[in-house]
Design an enzyme around this catalytic site. Structure first.
Site, PDB file in Angstrom:
ATOM      1  N   HIS A   1      -6.508  -6.176  -1.415  1.00  0.00           N
ATOM      2  CA  HIS A   1      -5.361  -5.352  -1.054  1.00  0.00           C
ATOM      3  C   HIS A   1      -4.273  -6.139  -0.332  1.00  0.00           C
ATOM      4  CE1 HIS A   1      -4.013  -1.257  -0.905  1.00  0.00           C
ATOM      5  NE2 HIS A   1      -3.876  -1.263   0.401  1.00  0.00           N
TER       6      HIS A   1
ATOM      7  N   SER B   1       0.832  -1.187   0.000  1.00  0.00           N
ATOM      8  CA  SER B   1       0.000   0.000   0.000  1.00  0.00           C
ATOM      9  C   SER B   1       0.880   1.254   0.000  1.00  0.00           C
ATOM     10  CB  SER B   1      -0.903  -0.055   1.212  1.00  0.00           C
ATOM     11  OG  SER B   1      -2.005   0.732   0.993  1.00  0.00           O
TER      12      SER B   1
ATOM     13  N   ASP C   1      -8.806  -5.314  -5.713  1.00  0.00           N
ATOM     14  CA  ASP C   1      -8.387  -4.203  -4.847  1.00  0.00           C
ATOM     15  C   ASP C   1      -8.621  -2.878  -5.575  1.00  0.00           C
ATOM     16  OD1 ASP C   1      -7.126  -2.348  -3.275  1.00  0.00           O
ATOM     17  OD2 ASP C   1      -5.099  -3.117  -3.625  1.00  0.00           O
TER      18      ASP C   1
END
Ligand SMILES: *[C@@H]1O[C@H](CO)[C@@H](O)[C@H](O)[C@H]1NC(C)=O
Ligand SMILES: *[C@@H]1O[C@H](CO)[C@@H](O)[C@H](O)[C@H]1NC(C)=O
Ligand SMILES: *[C@@H]1O[C@H](CO)[C@@H](O)[C@H](O)[C@H]1NC(C)=O
Ligand SMILES: *[C@@H]1O[C@H](CO)[C@@H](O)[C@H](O)[C@H]1NC(C)=O
Ligand SMILES: CC(=O)N[C@H]1CO[C@H](CO)[C@@H](O)[C@@H]1O
Length: 492
Positions: free
Chosen positions: A460, A173, A435
């Protein structure tokens, strides 16, 4: 880390998380509207906390103020001459659970790596300043964070005699972007990077996020996003009539009677409800590494099941049932949907404040570097009522950052890092098809030395969690693929 602020995790001390962004627990973890949380758990004891001295401002030689940054070490897999793996912390407390599980440790074991994790400045226990005033937050940026990483890398190499080793950066991320950018900006310090689910392109408006939510819901059941759209349109309509507020308060189990005075109030309420779906899509069946974790059984399938259950009433009633299901699951007594209390929490600059778990800091970074606002400005998404202006106005409300300043800051971020057009080598960029963040990630191999790894059907950061027997075969293949790349890049 112990994320005391969230209803989601308080109940069970064995649940520790590492991050990227946050799930569930609506209204509890202020400011973390669906960015990225990578979570893992650990039943074992926490790793020892260690501290590294950093400069407050790496870009001003005349400013010699210093502070202590937290880091962790795992030497269990280290073999003489082996590489050094550096897990990059992100917009929340660094979670020592990563020192005990996760795919990067599997790689470390095979490759004989020493494993380190550095917490990001201004998050967790890494406090460069006495509080989170807007003036102090000037020292919070990805550039300062990368300079922290560079100085940590240099200092640790000297202290532990690791200067001739190959260093590999990991992150998921926002830290995934940092992993890519660390290699990009400091190629002499880091040999390779695994940049998972990394949103490398900054953008003020990010309506594509909710478009992916539509497609992810529709892939379960084509009626599902249509029912969601009907429900959110109905609520939008009812918000115009204060006579409906008593019913809405009851239906959604609000902590206090719904009050709508401004468009910010209605946008905040609508976004809070939409958050249930956004969180579930982002983390769908994400195998965050532990069985029976709260909420992991709430999947897209479950939400779409509720949305198509006619026995519950009209789409509005089903939407309310979803909200109550989420509250029950995470043991949230009532939903705090008041924008005013959100503002109070987000502007509290104390390290003990309600948004100091990361919300105040992360939203500052969005206002001064990234944008990433998940607005309803696209017709091809299922929600209503939280347009870009609602997000942009928060930058002014919380930090006195204007829309013009925000736009300029985001443009500068892309100018500085290159956006999608990364020029580097030895960075692997995995992305998961469901995601919503993949829309800002690298979607195709840039060069053979900058490969993307596409994982169909995962959410994710999925490839970072420990492997499970029920993982999709393509997820297992992706983990192996990443390993083979690292192995190739680390060959003497
Ligand atoms: C509130 O809900 C009740 C029961 O569903 C309904 O009879 C009533 O008309 C609703 N009130 C308003 C103002 O919508
Ligand atoms: C999820 O699991 C919890 C605890 O195991 C259980 O109480 C709950 O009913 C489950 N929810 C769904 C929607 O399956
Ligand atoms: C900030 O939060 C702390 C802890 O909750 C609280 O004690 C303090 O009064 C708050 N400050 C302001 C200005 O609201
Ligand atoms: C907000 O920013 C403007 C210009 O950037 C400045 O003139 C003003 O004094 C600031 N207001 C506060 C309350 O800091
Ligand atoms: C959803 C998405 O963007 N997937 C991309 C991830 O990377 C692969 C390359 O391996 C692309 O082909 C996908 O389109």
């Amino acid at each position: 880390m112990a994320l005391q602020t969230t209803g989601l995790f308080v109940s069970n001390v064995t649940l520790l998380l590492l991050f990227c962004l946050f799930v569930g627990a609506e209204g509890q973890f202020k400011g973390f509207r669906r960015f990225n949380v990578v979570q893992v758990s650990s039943q074992r004891s926490e790793s020892e906390e260690l501290w590294f001295t950093q400069k407050l401002d790496h870009f001003n030689g005349a400013d010699s103020r210093e502070w202590k940054q937290r880091y962790f070490v795992n030497e269990a897999y280290h073999r003489p001459g082996g590489p050094v793996f550096l897990m990059i912390g992100g917009e929340g407390p660094a979670n020592p659970a990563w020192m005990q599980s996760g795919s990067w440790l599997t790689y470390a074991e095979k490759l004989g790596a020493l494993c380190l994790m550095l917490e990001h400045r201004f998050y967790g226990k890494s406090h460069p300043t006495t509080d989170l005033s807007t003036d102090n937050l000037r020292f919070l940026s990805s550039r300062q964070a990368l300079a922290d990483l560079a100085h940590f890398r240099t200092g640790m190499a000297e202290a532990r005699g690791l200067s001739d080793r190959k260093w590999v950066a990991f992150g998921g991320s926002y830290p995934g972007s940092l992993a890519a950018w660390f290699r990009l900006k400091y190629p002499h310090l880091v040999h390779a990077s695994a940049a998972t689910s990394a949103p490398v392109y900054a953008t003020v408006n990010f309506p594509e996020y909710l478009e992916v939510v539509w497609r992810s819901l529709a892939s379960e059941n084509s009626e599902c996003p249509i029912m969601v759209k009907k429900a959110s349109d109905t609520i939008m309509e009812r918000l115009k009539d204060p006579k409906t507020y008593d019913n809405i308060t009851k239906d959604f189990n609000l902590c206090s009677k719904l009050q709508i005075q401004t468009e910010m109030d209605s946008a905040y309420f609508l976004e809070t409800l939409a958050g249930n779906f956004m969180d579930v899509v982002q983390y769908n069946e994400d195998n965050r590494g532990f069985e029976g974790a709260l909420g992991t059984n709430i999947t897209i399938k479950v939400l779409c099941g509720v949305m198509s259950d006619t026995s519950l009433g009209d789409p509005y009633a089903r939407y309310a049932a979803v909200a109550r299901l989420m509250m029950d699951t995470f043991s949230i007594k009532c939903l705090d949907a008041s924008f005013n209390s959100y503002v109070k929490e987000m502007t509290n600059a104390s390290w003990d404040g309600p948004a100091a778990g990361g919300g105040r800091q992360w939203v500052y970074q969005t206002c001064t570097e990234f944008g990433f606002y998940q607005s309803t400005d696209s017709p091809n998404q299922p929600f209503t009522g939280f347009p870009l202006v609602y997000h942009v106005k928060q930058c002014a409300d919380f930090y006195n950052v204007s829309a013009e300043q925000l736009a300029e800051a985001v443009a500068q971020t892309n100018e500085y890092y290159g956006g999608y057009d990364i020029r580097s080598t030895r960075i692997v960029l995995p992305n998961g098809s469901i995601d919503p963040w993949h829309a800002l990630g690298v979607t195709q191999d840039i060069t053979p030395d900058l490969p993307a790894v596409f994982i169909k059907g995962t959410a994710h950061c999925a490839n970072m969690y420990p492997a499970r027997s029920e993982d999709l075969p393509q997820l297992a293949l992706a983990r192996d693929h990443i390993f083979l790349l690292l192995q190739k890049w680390l060959k003497p």
